[in-house]
Design a protein around this motif. Sequence first.
Motif, mmCIF file in Angstrom:
data_model
loop_
_atom_site.group_PDB
_atom_site.id
_atom_site.type_symbol
_atom_site.label_atom_id
_atom_site.label_comp_id
_atom_site.label_asym_id
_atom_site.label_seq_id
_atom_site.Cartn_x
_atom_site.Cartn_y
_atom_site.Cartn_z
ATOM 1 N N PHE A 170 0.694 -1.120 -0.118
ATOM 2 C CA PHE A 170 -0.034 -0.153 -0.203
ATOM 3 C C PHE A 170 0.648 1.326 0.014
ATOM 4 N N GLY A 171 1.924 1.048 0.699
ATOM 5 C CA GLY A 171 2.808 2.190 0.508
ATOM 6 C C GLY A 171 3.382 2.643 -1.053
ATOM 7 N N LEU A 172 3.568 1.477 -1.557
ATOM 8 C CA LEU A 172 3.811 1.653 -3.164
ATOM 9 C C LEU A 172 2.743 2.173 -3.767
ATOM 10 N N PHE A 173 1.514 1.977 -3.641
ATOM 11 C CA PHE A 173 0.358 2.428 -4.252
ATOM 12 C C PHE A 173 -0.038 3.932 -3.919
ATOM 13 N N ASP A 174 0.509 4.325 -2.460
ATOM 14 C CA ASP A 174 0.069 5.789 -2.308
ATOM 15 C C ASP A 174 1.027 6.543 -2.833
ATOM 16 N N ALA A 175 2.474 6.152 -3.116
ATOM 17 C CA ALA A 175 3.526 6.973 -3.984
ATOM 18 C C ALA A 175 2.822 7.133 -5.353
ATOM 19 N N LEU A 176 2.368 6.109 -5.938
ATOM 20 C CA LEU A 176 1.919 6.136 -7.265
ATOM 21 C C LEU A 176 0.839 7.014 -7.632
ATOM 22 N N CYS A 177 -0.471 6.924 -6.328
ATOM 23 C CA CYS A 177 -1.242 7.962 -6.473
ATOM 24 C C CYS A 177 -0.667 9.389 -6.380
ATOM 25 N N ASP A 178 0.204 9.696 -5.747
ATOM 26 C CA ASP A 178 0.802 10.727 -5.719
ATOM 27 C C ASP A 178 1.371 11.367 -7.142
ATOM 28 N N ALA A 179 2.060 10.524 -7.531
ATOM 29 C CA ALA A 179 2.794 10.692 -9.006
ATOM 30 C C ALA A 179 1.914 10.851 -9.889
ATOM 31 N N HIS A 180 0.776 10.232 -9.931
ATOM 32 C CA HIS A 180 -0.360 10.314 -11.141
ATOM 33 C C HIS A 180 -1.578 11.140 -11.003
ATOM 34 N N GLY A 181 -1.720 11.615 -9.709
ATOM 35 C CA GLY A 181 -2.738 12.858 -9.344
ATOM 36 C C GLY A 181 -4.003 12.038 -9.012
ATOM 37 N N LEU A 182 -4.001 10.770 -8.608
ATOM 38 C CA LEU A 182 -5.233 10.281 -8.028
ATOM 39 C C LEU A 182 -5.402 10.276 -6.594
ATOM 40 N N GLU A 183 -6.454 10.232 -6.075
ATOM 41 C CA GLU A 183 -6.974 10.634 -4.836
ATOM 42 C C GLU A 183 -7.262 9.280 -4.178
ATOM 43 N N LYS A 184 -6.484 8.903 -3.219
ATOM 44 C CA LYS A 184 -6.782 7.626 -2.556
ATOM 45 C C LYS A 184 -8.096 7.674 -1.694
ATOM 46 N N ILE A 185 -8.903 6.662 -1.801
ATOM 47 C CA ILE A 185 -9.980 6.664 -0.984
ATOM 48 C C ILE A 185 -9.986 5.839 0.245
ATOM 49 N N LYS A 186 -9.712 4.426 0.158
ATOM 50 C CA LYS A 186 -9.817 3.573 1.374
ATOM 51 C C LYS A 186 -9.036 2.377 0.851
ATOM 52 N N THR A 187 -8.632 1.564 1.916
ATOM 53 C CA THR A 187 -8.342 0.038 1.836
ATOM 54 C C THR A 187 -9.169 -0.504 2.649
ATOM 55 N N ILE A 188 -9.367 -1.746 2.106
ATOM 56 C CA ILE A 188 -10.458 -2.578 3.012
ATOM 57 C C ILE A 188 -9.878 -4.046 2.843
ATOM 58 N N GLY A 189 -9.218 -4.324 3.831
ATOM 59 C CA GLY A 189 -8.559 -5.936 4.020
ATOM 60 C C GLY A 189 -7.323 -5.648 3.014
ATOM 61 N N ASP A 190 -7.417 -6.621 1.908
ATOM 62 C CA ASP A 190 -6.216 -6.426 0.873
ATOM 63 C C ASP A 190 -6.698 -5.589 -0.237
ATOM 64 N N ALA A 191 -8.026 -4.916 -0.183
ATOM 65 C CA ALA A 191 -8.430 -4.209 -1.374
ATOM 66 C C ALA A 191 -8.002 -2.693 -1.038
ATOM 67 N N TYR A 192 -7.525 -2.237 -2.474
ATOM 68 C CA TYR A 192 -7.245 -0.573 -2.467
ATOM 69 C C TYR A 192 -7.931 -0.081 -3.554
ATOM 70 N N MET A 193 -8.560 1.203 -3.155
ATOM 71 C CA MET A 193 -9.387 1.918 -3.828
ATOM 72 C C MET A 193 -9.161 3.294 -3.974
ATOM 73 N N CYS A 194 -8.857 4.007 -5.242
ATOM 74 C CA CYS A 194 -8.551 5.237 -5.315
ATOM 75 C C CYS A 194 -9.499 5.599 -6.740
ATOM 76 N N ALA A 195 -9.353 7.299 -6.892
ATOM 77 C CA ALA A 195 -10.255 7.725 -8.037
ATOM 78 C C ALA A 195 -9.346 8.770 -8.699
ATOM 79 N N ALA A 196 -9.729 9.013 -10.014
ATOM 80 C CA ALA A 196 -9.152 10.205 -10.612
ATOM 81 C C ALA A 196 -10.314 11.253 -11.125
ATOM 82 N N GLY A 197 -9.951 12.413 -11.088
ATOM 83 C CA GLY A 197 -11.188 13.376 -11.391
ATOM 84 C C GLY A 197 -11.700 13.956 -10.514
ATOM 85 N N LEU A 198 -11.218 13.949 -9.366
ATOM 86 C CA LEU A 198 -11.572 14.475 -7.928
ATOM 87 C C LEU A 198 -10.544 14.646 -6.759
ATOM 88 N N PRO A 199 -10.859 15.557 -6.088
ATOM 89 C CA PRO A 199 -11.718 16.552 -5.833
ATOM 90 C C PRO A 199 -12.168 17.564 -6.944
#
Length: 675
Positions: free
Chosen positions: A499-528
Amino acid sequence: GGVARFDGLVLRTLGATEGLSDPFVRTLFIAPTGELVVGTEHSGLFLWRNKRFEHIAPLIEGRVNTIVGDDEGRFWVGGERGVACDPGDHKGLAVGRSISVHSIVPAGDSVWVGSDSGLFVIDTRRIPWDLAPVTTVPRMPITSMARDALGILWIGTHGNGLIKLQGNTFKGYSTADKLSSPYVEQVLLDAYQNVWIGTRQGVDRLEFDPMQEELLDVDHYGRDEGLIGIETFRNACYLDMDSALWFGTVRGATRIDPSRTERDENEPITRITGIQLFYQNVDWSAWSMGLDSLTGLPTGLVLPHDQNHLTFNFVGISLAYPEKVRYQFMLEGHDPEMSPITSTERITYSNLAPGDYVFRVIARNASGIWNQQATEFRFTIKPPIYRTWPFLIGSALTVLLGFWGYVQLRTRRLRRESERLERMVTERTQELAEEKHRSEELLLNILPEEVAEELKENGRAAAHRFEHCTVLFSDFKGFTTFSSRMDSDTLVSELHHYFGLFDALCDAHGLEKIKTIGDAYMCAAGLPQPNRAHALDAVLMAFGMIDAVERSNAERRAKGLQEWPIRIGLHSGPLVAGVVGTRKFAYDIWGDTVNLASRMESNGEAGMVNISGPLYAQVMDLIEVQPRGPIKVKGKGEWQMYFALRLKPQYSADEQGRLPNQALLDLRKGLIAAG
């Protein structure tokens, strides 16, 4: 007597006339097809179809004890002649005919089976299916089971109380832990993940800490609390749509509503009531600046090095359920972190080394409300002073310079006192500024900057609709199976790594991390902030995740460790985003777009990026795909899906086609500028 059915306000009994040859009904189940399945005492299963009961003879014979469904649309049947699975054709497959099964809990690729002969597990990925005994748990009769949100399996037994199975470790709870009886007939989790058990002596509620590790208290519900029959029936329990619990007893059903419990929204009043030295109350005047007029505690306490055995007494005052007040404490300078949650109101520290210390304690009331600010006591233990030549020479000089030294000492003392007060004011001002800065940083780490600013200005953040967004879901295939073989520390460490790797990729590509549920990772582009390049950003994020996971798996493969295969799904469309609730703020998103993105992920394959048709239409000129054709999505009909393979060569900066070149980056800038 058969099956009772309500038609409007009319109660109708269905029995032998409708084809139900065995009138002794033990359990009911609604199949995914909407058909009613009836389990009987002597004749196995019957299916209500076309206004008549049909006997499902090949599935299971004899007494049926339980019927449950799984995430694959199958239903599982347990009875006196083993366990069987119906994939939907009502022919099914029987497993383990030599045991009597009382409880079944499906969990991903595993199915847990509780029987008179102990606990078994079925790995549905291995054909043929087989009952494998769980050797971690001793062989004993199992009556009922439930699995909570943390993946913990709670097991009720006949004569051995309650068992908690977490990974490969188990722990038992019995009457020594205040259970009303060792004969557990029902296990049920309420909407707050509290554990409830039905026994031969009533109903017990077990209160654990947030991680379900330490048993804090057991509340018993019997005849005095309104339970009409204290002996409960096996598996006759249910959590309804109003989050209320139903328990079947020998004299009828009892409904328990946990939300009706008195709730105290006020923080406990927490005080340090006393300090003892070597378990004795002493006069602190020799080592302090005096006693605080409100608390009676010494102020500015500085102890000699040999007076280093202190006992702190404290109390948290809560008018509602004062016996359920719980504490956490720490001695800063001695303890690395807060203690586990406890009911003790006294703690002793011995052989304290010289240094500065701060004792902090917080309390929690019965409603789970903690103190926001800890109660503190500061003190110092001085290092020892030994007799040395410098000390003796200094003493002689002090005698010779007596009067002059006296005058200088008074002057210095006054100056030091003035400097100390000024320093205290400066330090306190700096601490307040740093605390404000930390609070703002924490808020920005939890919420997007725009939402955080809105929350600070208005006290609330309104939800907003975004017409054009892309949602990304990912999880690790087979996580339930291979994580069960890891200890909790290793599992959390591994998840933190990925999840640390994914967080860094969110920052690099301008996505907004929403949450993690167990082993699931959820993010979104185009907001806020709306962004016309949201689809491209999400695809680049997915390629980056695949690349990061493959590199990590290659390192793990070289070390002989378990690989973590990832599945990723993306979908574009409108959604609503915002902050709900008044405590523990969390930025979240809702809408059909979120559900479809989750379906894209669940219908994908390990190591692949599965995208929907609407998303492909936005990036079809930029990426190469593998069409998968229309695929049926549960609850959504058929959807076009594609495996996103790589960026097209003219837009790729690497051979694998996962890194954008300058041409693609310039194109992205143009999209954003045009928006």
